[in-house]
Design a protein around this motif. Structure first.
Motif, PDB file in Angstrom:
ATOM      1  N   ASN A 341       0.831  -1.210   0.000  1.00 30.76           N
ATOM      2  CA  ASN A 341       0.000   0.000   0.000  1.00 30.76           C
ATOM      3  C   ASN A 341       0.858   1.250   0.000  1.00 30.76           C
ATOM      4  OD1 ASN A 341      -2.329  -1.401  -0.056  1.00 30.76           O
ATOM      5  ND2 ASN A 341      -2.584  -1.463   2.182  1.00 30.76           N
ATOM      6  N   THR A 342       1.864   1.279   0.891  1.00 29.72           N
ATOM      7  CA  THR A 342       2.712   2.477   0.968  1.00 29.72           C
ATOM      8  C   THR A 342       3.534   2.622  -0.314  1.00 29.72           C
ATOM      9  OG1 THR A 342       3.084   1.623   3.191  1.00 29.72           O
ATOM     10  CG2 THR A 342       4.083   3.741   2.673  1.00 29.72           C
ATOM     11  N   TYR A 343       4.036   1.468  -0.808  1.00 26.27           N
ATOM     12  CA  TYR A 343       4.882   1.505  -2.004  1.00 26.27           C
ATOM     13  C   TYR A 343       4.108   2.078  -3.191  1.00 26.27           C
ATOM     14  CZ  TYR A 343       8.152   0.008  -5.606  1.00 26.27           C
ATOM     15  OH  TYR A 343       9.033  -0.007  -6.642  1.00 26.27           O
ATOM     16  N   PHE A 344       2.898   1.554  -3.410  1.00 24.96           N
ATOM     17  CA  PHE A 344       2.141   2.006  -4.574  1.00 24.96           C
ATOM     18  C   PHE A 344       1.605   3.421  -4.396  1.00 24.96           C
ATOM     19  CE2 PHE A 344       1.848  -2.639  -5.459  1.00 24.96           C
ATOM     20  CZ  PHE A 344       2.665  -2.588  -6.575  1.00 24.96           C
ATOM     21  N   SER A 345       1.368   3.814  -3.125  1.00 23.74           N
ATOM     22  CA  SER A 345       0.886   5.191  -2.983  1.00 23.74           C
ATOM     23  C   SER A 345       2.027   6.189  -3.220  1.00 23.74           C
ATOM     24  CB  SER A 345       0.237   5.409  -1.617  1.00 23.74           C
ATOM     25  OG  SER A 345       1.193   5.223  -0.623  1.00 23.74           O
ATOM     26  N   GLY A 348       3.131   5.158  -7.416  1.00 21.65           N
ATOM     27  CA  GLY A 348       2.123   5.000  -8.473  1.00 21.65           C
ATOM     28  C   GLY A 348       1.992   3.547  -8.805  1.00 21.65           C
ATOM     29  N   LYS A 349       1.037   3.205  -9.677  1.00 21.54           N
ATOM     30  CA  LYS A 349       0.786   1.787  -9.945  1.00 21.54           C
ATOM     31  C   LYS A 349       1.545   1.255 -11.157  1.00 21.54           C
ATOM     32  CE  LYS A 349      -3.263   0.990  -7.310  1.00 21.54           C
ATOM     33  NZ  LYS A 349      -3.137   0.034  -6.281  1.00 21.54           N
ATOM     34  N   ASP A 350       2.393   2.080 -11.770  1.00 19.01           N
ATOM     35  CA  ASP A 350       3.079   1.545 -12.956  1.00 19.01           C
ATOM     36  C   ASP A 350       4.495   1.115 -12.652  1.00 19.01           C
ATOM     37  OD1 ASP A 350       2.878   4.920 -14.184  1.00 19.01           O
ATOM     38  OD2 ASP A 350       4.167   4.093 -12.620  1.00 19.01           O
TER      39      ASP A 350
END
Ligand code: GDP
Length: 350
Positions: A341-345, A348-350
């Motif tokens: 969660n922290t990583y993608f926030s 980003g999701k790419d």
């Protein structure tokens, strides 16, 4: 950073900038040994900026290589590995082969006694134009060593070597990894010492395609032949291989250059039969799939642990076990979810 560190940092930056990757790839493909050494140093480096260049180099050379026969050679210290490689290597050179020797020695990451590290080993072989010898890198993890060995094999193939000998110490840690990078596995053993005395685990014997009793000369020749016969019987009890190859035993004396031809004939017959039945090609694809999985695992783990909040998150997780009495599995799952969660926030999701 003090003055000395600053100078070495500037020097290493200059060195990195000085690497012309396409030029290096070209020199490796031309079979230049110095360039091959430099290329291996680059792929052994764990610095992120070097990794980028290493991947670029491997991509440039991937389709320029010719597949070599890869032979793993293992045995406990003192069994005669380097003397054997010297004698066997010279035999192969006399047949017109180009031979590369790589070493994988996880113990050298703890102490400096690296196999192949001593320049006096294999000094006749090392002087041959058709031979490239690379000592085990010092430092790094077993996983790192295995990765760099696998990539060094590709580089040696791109440099046109016909046969790649991968030497390991035979105490169990690195052999299973090396097995995933070679076509044929040769185990060297002594006569007159029990398996346990030699520190050879049954698991390693099961990996062997050929077992060779070393030092079959002088007073030891008879004992070596007896040992070979009894190991041959023992090997019949092992589960059959999926390549239809029946592992066998031979004897040799590297000091007297005896037994090399019989060993080479066995390896050639292995190569012929496993080429014919399709196992050799299938095994190489399976090995690539193994490395795909391994590389993804280590890459993900490295990213996970390098994450800026990781140590804080890990401490929290540990506290939940120590103070909160929670189960490791639930805490681990939560840790990974929180990290994602922290990583993608933040990324980003790419
Ligand atoms: P490694 O530690 O497995 O690489 O073993 P080495 O190649 O360094 O050999 C260990 C010792 O065994 C050395 O003293 C060698 O001279 C000796 N040795 C190696 N091969 C032979 C051989 O074929 N016959 C005899 N008699 N001694 C050997």
């Amino acid at each position: 950073m003090n003055e000395e560190q600053r100078k070495s940092w500037i020097l290493s930056r200059k060195r990195q900038q000085a690497i012309d990757v396409p030029g290096l790839a070209e020199d490796v493909a031309l079979g230049n040994r110095l360039s091959l050494g430099k290329a291996i140093t680059l792929i052994e480096s764990t610095k992120p900026e070097d990794r980028t260049m290493a991947v670029q180099l491997l991509e440039l050379l991937q389709h320029r290589r010719k597949e070599a026969l890869r032979i793993g050679i293992t045995g406990v210290p003192g069994v005669g590995k380097s003397t054997f490689i010297e004698s066997f290597g010279m035999y192969l050179v006399a047949l017109g082969k180009r031979v590369a020797v790589l070493a994988v020695d996880p113990s050298s990451t703890k102490n400096k006694g690296s196999i192949l590290g001593d320049k006096t080993r294999m000094n006749v072989l090392a002087q041959q134009e058709a031979v490239f010898i690379r000592p085990s890198p010092s430092g790094g993890t077993l996983g790192g060593l295995a990765r760099s060995t696998n990539e060094s094999i590709l580089l040696c193939e791109a440099a046109g070597y016909d046969i790649i000998l991968v030497e390991t110490v035979g105490v169990g840690q690195s052999e299973t990894m090396v097995k995933q990078s070679v076509d044929f596995f040769l185990l060297l053993m002594l006569s007159g010492a029990g398996d346990e005395l030699q520190g050879i685990k049954r698991g390693i014997m099961e990996l062997a395609d050929l077992l060779v009793i070393t030092k079959a000369d002088g007073d030891n020749e008879r004992a070596a032949n007896i040992a070979a016969a009894s190991y041959k019987n023992a090997m019949h009890l092992f589960p059959p291989n999926d390549n239809d190859w029946i592992p066998t035993t031979l004897v040799c004396s590297a000091l007297e250059n005896k037994g090399m031809e019989a060993i080479w004939q066995k390896i050639e017959s292995f190569k012929n039969s496993t080429t014919l039945n399709g196992w050799l090609a299938k095994n190489r694809i399976e090995q690539q799939l193994f490395w795909l999985e391994r590389t993804v695992q280590t890459d993900l783990l490295e990213r996970f642990m390098a994450f800026e909040n990781f140590s804080e998150m890990q401490q929290n997780a540990e506290r939940r076990i120590i103070e909160g009495g929670e189960s490791a599995f639930l805490v681990a799952q939560k840790l990974v979810n929180d990290w994602m969660n922290t990583y993608f926030s933040t990324h980003g999701k790419d």
